[in-house]
Design a protein around this motif. Structure first.
Motif, PDB file in Angstrom:
ATOM      1  N   ILE A  39     -21.488 -12.408  -5.743  1.00  0.00           N
ATOM      2  CA  ILE A  39     -22.859 -12.876  -5.479  1.00  0.00           C
ATOM      3  C   ILE A  39     -23.742 -12.636  -6.700  1.00  0.00           C
ATOM      4  O   ILE A  39     -24.536 -13.499  -7.090  1.00  0.00           O
ATOM      5  CB  ILE A  39     -23.425 -12.198  -4.219  1.00  0.00           C
ATOM      6  N   VAL A  40     -23.603 -11.461  -7.324  1.00  0.00           N
ATOM      7  CA  VAL A  40     -24.386 -11.162  -8.528  1.00  0.00           C
ATOM      8  C   VAL A  40     -24.047 -12.164  -9.637  1.00  0.00           C
ATOM      9  O   VAL A  40     -24.946 -12.679 -10.317  1.00  0.00           O
ATOM     10  CB  VAL A  40     -24.143  -9.708  -9.001  1.00  0.00           C
ATOM     11  N   LEU A  41     -22.774 -12.455  -9.819  1.00  0.00           N
ATOM     12  CA  LEU A  41     -22.372 -13.415 -10.845  1.00  0.00           C
ATOM     13  C   LEU A  41     -22.873 -14.820 -10.518  1.00  0.00           C
ATOM     14  O   LEU A  41     -23.283 -15.563 -11.419  1.00  0.00           O
ATOM     15  CB  LEU A  41     -20.862 -13.409 -11.036  1.00  0.00           C
ATOM     16  N   LEU A  42     -22.869 -15.195  -9.241  1.00  0.00           N
ATOM     17  CA  LEU A  42     -23.416 -16.495  -8.855  1.00  0.00           C
ATOM     18  C   LEU A  42     -24.904 -16.585  -9.169  1.00  0.00           C
ATOM     19  O   LEU A  42     -25.413 -17.653  -9.522  1.00  0.00           O
ATOM     20  CB  LEU A  42     -23.195 -16.757  -7.362  1.00  0.00           C
ATOM     21  N   ALA A  43     -25.597 -15.464  -9.034  1.00  0.00           N
ATOM     22  CA  ALA A  43     -27.039 -15.443  -9.300  1.00  0.00           C
ATOM     23  C   ALA A  43     -27.343 -15.497 -10.798  1.00  0.00           C
ATOM     24  O   ALA A  43     -28.476 -15.783 -11.181  1.00  0.00           O
ATOM     25  CB  ALA A  43     -27.672 -14.205  -8.674  1.00  0.00           C
ATOM     26  N   SER A  44     -26.358 -15.196 -11.623  1.00  0.00           N
ATOM     27  CA  SER A  44     -26.583 -15.201 -13.073  1.00  0.00           C
ATOM     28  C   SER A  44     -25.392 -15.866 -13.765  1.00  0.00           C
ATOM     29  O   SER A  44     -24.595 -15.211 -14.427  1.00  0.00           O
ATOM     30  CB  SER A  44     -26.777 -13.779 -13.579  1.00  0.00           C
ATOM     31  N   LEU A  45     -25.302 -17.180 -13.613  1.00  0.00           N
ATOM     32  CA  LEU A  45     -24.143 -17.907 -14.134  1.00  0.00           C
ATOM     33  C   LEU A  45     -23.968 -17.808 -15.655  1.00  0.00           C
ATOM     34  O   LEU A  45     -22.834 -17.711 -16.129  1.00  0.00           O
ATOM     35  CB  LEU A  45     -24.184 -19.364 -13.683  1.00  0.00           C
ATOM     36  N   PRO A  46     -25.049 -17.805 -16.459  1.00  0.00           N
ATOM     37  CA  PRO A  46     -24.810 -17.628 -17.898  1.00  0.00           C
ATOM     38  C   PRO A  46     -24.148 -16.283 -18.226  1.00  0.00           C
ATOM     39  O   PRO A  46     -23.259 -16.212 -19.073  1.00  0.00           O
ATOM     40  CB  PRO A  46     -26.213 -17.714 -18.508  1.00  0.00           C
ATOM     41  N   PHE A  47     -24.557 -15.218 -17.524  1.00  0.00           N
ATOM     42  CA  PHE A  47     -23.919 -13.908 -17.716  1.00  0.00           C
ATOM     43  C   PHE A  47     -22.455 -13.964 -17.279  1.00  0.00           C
ATOM     44  O   PHE A  47     -21.576 -13.414 -17.940  1.00  0.00           O
ATOM     45  CB  PHE A  47     -24.673 -12.831 -16.931  1.00  0.00           C
ATOM     46  N   ALA A  48     -22.204 -14.656 -16.173  1.00  0.00           N
ATOM     47  CA  ALA A  48     -20.831 -14.786 -15.689  1.00  0.00           C
ATOM     48  C   ALA A  48     -19.974 -15.561 -16.687  1.00  0.00           C
ATOM     49  O   ALA A  48     -18.819 -15.209 -16.925  1.00  0.00           O
ATOM     50  CB  ALA A  48     -20.817 -15.471 -14.324  1.00  0.00           C
ATOM     51  N   THR A  49     -20.548 -16.596 -17.290  1.00  0.00           N
ATOM     52  CA  THR A  49     -19.814 -17.368 -18.296  1.00  0.00           C
ATOM     53  C   THR A  49     -19.506 -16.502 -19.507  1.00  0.00           C
ATOM     54  O   THR A  49     -18.384 -16.512 -20.025  1.00  0.00           O
ATOM     55  CB  THR A  49     -20.614 -18.618 -18.707  1.00  0.00           C
ATOM     56  N   LEU A  50     -20.488 -15.738 -19.936  1.00  0.00           N
ATOM     57  CA  LEU A  50     -20.273 -14.834 -21.066  1.00  0.00           C
ATOM     58  C   LEU A  50     -19.177 -13.813 -20.733  1.00  0.00           C
ATOM     59  O   LEU A  50     -18.318 -13.519 -21.564  1.00  0.00           O
ATOM     60  CB  LEU A  50     -21.579 -14.120 -21.428  1.00  0.00           C
ATOM     61  N   SER A  51     -19.185 -13.312 -19.506  1.00  0.00           N
ATOM     62  CA  SER A  51     -18.135 -12.383 -19.071  1.00  0.00           C
ATOM     63  C   SER A  51     -16.767 -13.051 -19.121  1.00  0.00           C
ATOM     64  O   SER A  51     -15.784 -12.447 -19.567  1.00  0.00           O
ATOM     65  CB  SER A  51     -18.414 -11.897 -17.642  1.00  0.00           C
ATOM     66  N   ALA A  52     -16.700 -14.305 -18.667  1.00  0.00           N
ATOM     67  CA  ALA A  52     -15.426 -15.030 -18.688  1.00  0.00           C
ATOM     68  C   ALA A  52     -14.932 -15.217 -20.123  1.00  0.00           C
ATOM     69  O   ALA A  52     -13.732 -15.085 -20.399  1.00  0.00           O
ATOM     70  CB  ALA A  52     -15.579 -16.385 -18.006  1.00  0.00           C
ATOM     71  N   ILE A  53     -15.853 -15.484 -21.044  1.00  0.00           N
ATOM     72  CA  ILE A  53     -15.476 -15.660 -22.448  1.00  0.00           C
ATOM     73  C   ILE A  53     -14.937 -14.343 -23.013  1.00  0.00           C
ATOM     74  O   ILE A  53     -13.927 -14.325 -23.721  1.00  0.00           O
ATOM     75  CB  ILE A  53     -16.673 -16.160 -23.285  1.00  0.00           C
ATOM     76  N   PHE A  54     -15.607 -13.238 -22.707  1.00  0.00           N
ATOM     77  CA  PHE A  54     -15.143 -11.945 -23.222  1.00  0.00           C
ATOM     78  C   PHE A  54     -13.798 -11.554 -22.605  1.00  0.00           C
ATOM     79  O   PHE A  54     -12.944 -10.994 -23.284  1.00  0.00           O
ATOM     80  CB  PHE A  54     -16.187 -10.861 -23.018  1.00  0.00           C
ATOM     81  N   ILE A  55     -13.602 -11.863 -21.324  1.00  0.00           N
ATOM     82  CA  ILE A  55     -12.298 -11.607 -20.688  1.00  0.00           C
ATOM     83  C   ILE A  55     -11.230 -12.441 -21.393  1.00  0.00           C
ATOM     84  O   ILE A  55     -10.133 -11.949 -21.704  1.00  0.00           O
ATOM     85  CB  ILE A  55     -12.349 -11.908 -19.180  1.00  0.00           C
ATOM     86  N   PHE A  56     -11.544 -13.703 -21.654  1.00  0.00           N
ATOM     87  CA  PHE A  56     -10.620 -14.576 -22.392  1.00  0.00           C
ATOM     88  C   PHE A  56     -10.299 -13.973 -23.754  1.00  0.00           C
ATOM     89  O   PHE A  56      -9.132 -13.918 -24.160  1.00  0.00           O
ATOM     90  CB  PHE A  56     -11.248 -15.973 -22.543  1.00  0.00           C
ATOM     91  N   GLY A  57     -11.315 -13.509 -24.469  1.00  0.00           N
ATOM     92  CA  GLY A  57     -11.112 -12.915 -25.792  1.00  0.00           C
ATOM     93  C   GLY A  57     -10.225 -11.689 -25.742  1.00  0.00           C
ATOM     94  O   GLY A  57      -9.316 -11.525 -26.563  1.00  0.00           O
ATOM     95  N   ILE A  58     -10.475 -10.826 -24.763  1.00  0.00           N
ATOM     96  CA  ILE A  58      -9.662  -9.615 -24.604  1.00  0.00           C
ATOM     97  C   ILE A  58      -8.206  -9.978 -24.319  1.00  0.00           C
ATOM     98  O   ILE A  58      -7.280  -9.424 -24.918  1.00  0.00           O
ATOM     99  CB  ILE A  58     -10.240  -8.712 -23.491  1.00  0.00           C
ATOM    100  N   LEU A  59      -8.003 -10.921 -23.391  1.00  0.00           N
ATOM    101  CA  LEU A  59      -6.634 -11.319 -23.048  1.00  0.00           C
ATOM    102  C   LEU A  59      -5.917 -11.962 -24.228  1.00  0.00           C
ATOM    103  O   LEU A  59      -4.713 -11.731 -24.437  1.00  0.00           O
ATOM    104  CB  LEU A  59      -6.649 -12.262 -21.841  1.00  0.00           C
ATOM    105  N   MET A  60      -6.639 -12.750 -25.017  1.00  0.00           N
ATOM    106  CA  MET A  60      -6.016 -13.357 -26.194  1.00  0.00           C
ATOM    107  C   MET A  60      -5.619 -12.283 -27.209  1.00  0.00           C
ATOM    108  O   MET A  60      -4.540 -12.362 -27.805  1.00  0.00           O
ATOM    109  CB  MET A  60      -6.963 -14.374 -26.839  1.00  0.00           C
ATOM    110  N   MET A  61      -6.467 -11.286 -27.405  1.00  0.00           N
ATOM    111  CA  MET A  61      -6.135 -10.216 -28.355  1.00  0.00           C
ATOM    112  C   MET A  61      -4.955  -9.381 -27.861  1.00  0.00           C
ATOM    113  O   MET A  61      -4.065  -9.035 -28.644  1.00  0.00           O
ATOM    114  CB  MET A  61      -7.356  -9.356 -28.630  1.00  0.00           C
TER     115      MET A  61
END
Length: 189
Positions: A32-54
């Motif tokens: 629910i918190v992520l739905l309320a702040s989609l740009p933050f959620a997108t940034l989180s998804a990008i950082f998760i992607f970056g971590i997994l790629m590394m």
């Protein structure tokens, strides 16, 4: 003998039920918190992607020099370096990464939609073909809308992440409820 095993499983499910509830509540709140702040959620998804790629890059490099020999070693090492570069790119340019990943997602949705529509047309004589056609049309339209929306990179990935976390939370809560109402604590109950 089988009843003893079933009783043990039932007992463990009931003992762990509070953990399912706790995890379900936390994940639902996070969703629910992520739905309320989609740009933050997108940034989180990008950082998760970056971590997994590394992590993938490091694992490929380890495999290259610990497992493989000869020409394959250098191929795995190359993959490792490429993964590390992609992870670094995600951290250093999250907005560009969001744009690239959102466009890739949109293209995948368009291709999947076209394939589903094609399958529906091929199998139109079978029951349920209309649902496949409807699903394909929705998937195709979603991909086109994402691709055409200039602000999609700032909310689409976050929406996918938020919905996934929210539904995982709901799933855990549903499972805990199922355990309470549908699974007896032992065969004697």
């Amino acid at each position: 003998m089988k009843t003893v095993g079933n009783d043990l499983i039932r007992s463990q499910l009931h003992q762990n039920r509070k953990w399912y509830i706790g995890l379900g509540v936390l994940l639902t709140i996070f969703g629910i918190v992520l739905l309320a702040s989609l740009p933050f959620a997108t940034l989180s998804a990008i950082f998760i992607f970056g971590i997994l790629m590394m992590i993938g890059g490091i694992l490929h490099l380890l495999a290259a020099f610990k497992i493989f020999e000869g020409g394959f070693r250098w191929l795995w090492a190359l993959f490792g370096v490429l993964y590390l570069i992609a992870g670094y790119y995600a951290f250093s340019t999250p907005v560009k990464t969001a744009i690239v990943l959102t466009n890739v997602l949109a293209i995948i949705l368009i291709v999947a939609g076209v394939i589903r529509i094609f399958n529906a047309i091929l199998f139109r004589g079978l029951p349920g073909w209309g649902w496949t056609l409807f699903s394909g049309l929705l998937t195709l339209v979603a991909g086109v809308m994402i691709l055409k929306s200039p602000d999609a990179p700032f909310w689409v990935l976050g929406l996918f992440l938020a919905m996934d976390i929210l539904f995982q939370g709901i799933n855990y809560l549903s499972f805990a409820s199922y355990i309470k109402h549908e699974i007896p604590k032992s065969s004697a109950d």
